[in-house]
Design an enzyme around this catalytic site. Structure first.
Site, PDB file in Angstrom:
ATOM      1  N   TYR A 246      15.201   0.100  44.202  1.00  0.00           N
ATOM      2  CA  TYR A 246      15.366   1.379  44.887  1.00  0.00           C
ATOM      3  C   TYR A 246      15.094   2.486  43.874  1.00  0.00           C
ATOM      4  O   TYR A 246      15.348   2.348  42.690  1.00  0.00           O
ATOM      5  CB  TYR A 246      16.737   1.548  45.576  1.00  0.00           C
ATOM      6  CG  TYR A 246      16.869   0.611  46.743  1.00  0.00           C
ATOM      7  CD1 TYR A 246      16.328   0.936  47.986  1.00  0.00           C
ATOM      8  CD2 TYR A 246      17.470  -0.629  46.588  1.00  0.00           C
ATOM      9  CE1 TYR A 246      16.405   0.056  49.046  1.00  0.00           C
ATOM     10  CE2 TYR A 246      17.555  -1.516  47.639  1.00  0.00           C
ATOM     11  CZ  TYR A 246      17.015  -1.171  48.876  1.00  0.00           C
ATOM     12  OH  TYR A 246      17.071  -2.056  49.914  1.00  0.00           O
TER      13      TYR A 246
ATOM     14  N   HIS B 127       7.815   9.107  50.104  1.00  0.00           N
ATOM     15  CA  HIS B 127       8.523   8.725  48.876  1.00  0.00           C
ATOM     16  C   HIS B 127       7.937   7.457  48.247  1.00  0.00           C
ATOM     17  O   HIS B 127       8.203   7.167  47.093  1.00  0.00           O
ATOM     18  CB  HIS B 127      10.003   8.515  49.210  1.00  0.00           C
ATOM     19  CG  HIS B 127      10.945   8.946  48.135  1.00  0.00           C
ATOM     20  ND1 HIS B 127      10.613   9.880  47.170  1.00  0.00           N
ATOM     21  CD2 HIS B 127      12.218   8.577  47.860  1.00  0.00           C
ATOM     22  CE1 HIS B 127      11.656  10.061  46.367  1.00  0.00           C
ATOM     23  NE2 HIS B 127      12.634   9.286  46.754  1.00  0.00           N
TER      24      HIS B 127
END
Length: 196
Positions: free
Chosen positions: A74, A29
């Site tokens: 994030y 990711h």
């Protein structure tokens, strides 16, 4: 909203999407962050200034001033960092190149798109939603699909690359570097022909 650019400041944003905690280092990711690390090393630039809720570094690519960004918001809130920088520098979406992971592409594959939907990538979704535009050039780097349909997708994207996959990634990061330069030079079609 974006208007005229402040002279002498960044004309382009090159944004790699990822997550800031140590546990996310070198995971699938965090492909966008890894790509920015590669590009910054190649250019001899440190991406360590905290600005716009991101690690940033200034550089020149193809004669244009650019800001390399690794948002620390994030993944799902990436738009907060990107839109803050866009507003500050008055940069339109067409000059914001976003690099991120794509589970629908095998490791060693890359897709460049001029604009479009988020394709299920939540960082991209946040950027499109908060900016009100989908006109961002993007470089999607393949991280491979789940090896087993029973795997949880979150577990898969947060897993680490194997050594052989890392070697494939290095080639993709090199290609991403070339693609960024072409996109900044107004040659996105050539970048797509070369690297897609």
């Amino acid at each position: 909203m974006f208007g005229r650019n402040k002279s002498g400041s960044a004309e382009y944003l090159i944004v790699g999407l990822g997550n800031p905690d140590r546990k996310y280092e070198n995971t699938r990711h965090n492909c966008g962050w890894l790509a920015i690390d590669y590009i910054s090393q190649k250019l001899g630039v440190k991406v360590n200034k905290i600005k716009f809720k991101s690690f940033t570094g200034e550089c020149t690519i193809g004669g244009s001033k650019a800001l390399l960004m690794k948002p620390t918001t994030y993944m799902n809130n990436s738009g907060q960092a990107v839109v803050e920088a866009m507003n500050f520098y008055k940069i339109p979406p067409e000059k914001v190149i976003v690099i991120f992971d794509d589970v629908s592409l095998d490791v060693g594959k890359m897709r460049i798109r001029q604009k479009g939907s988020d394709g299920g990538q939540k960082g991209m979704r946040s950027i499109i939603y908060l900016s009100g535009s989908d006109a961002f050039p993007r470089i999607k780097i393949g991280i491979g699909s789940k090896p087993n349909p029973n795997w949880d997708l979150a577990d898969w994207v947060l897993s680490k690359f194997s050594d052989s996959e890392r070697r494939e990634l290095e080639k993709m990061f090199e290609n991403a570097c070339g693609a960024v330069e072409l996109i900044i030079g107004g040659k996105i079609d050539r970048a797509m022909n070369l690297y897609n």
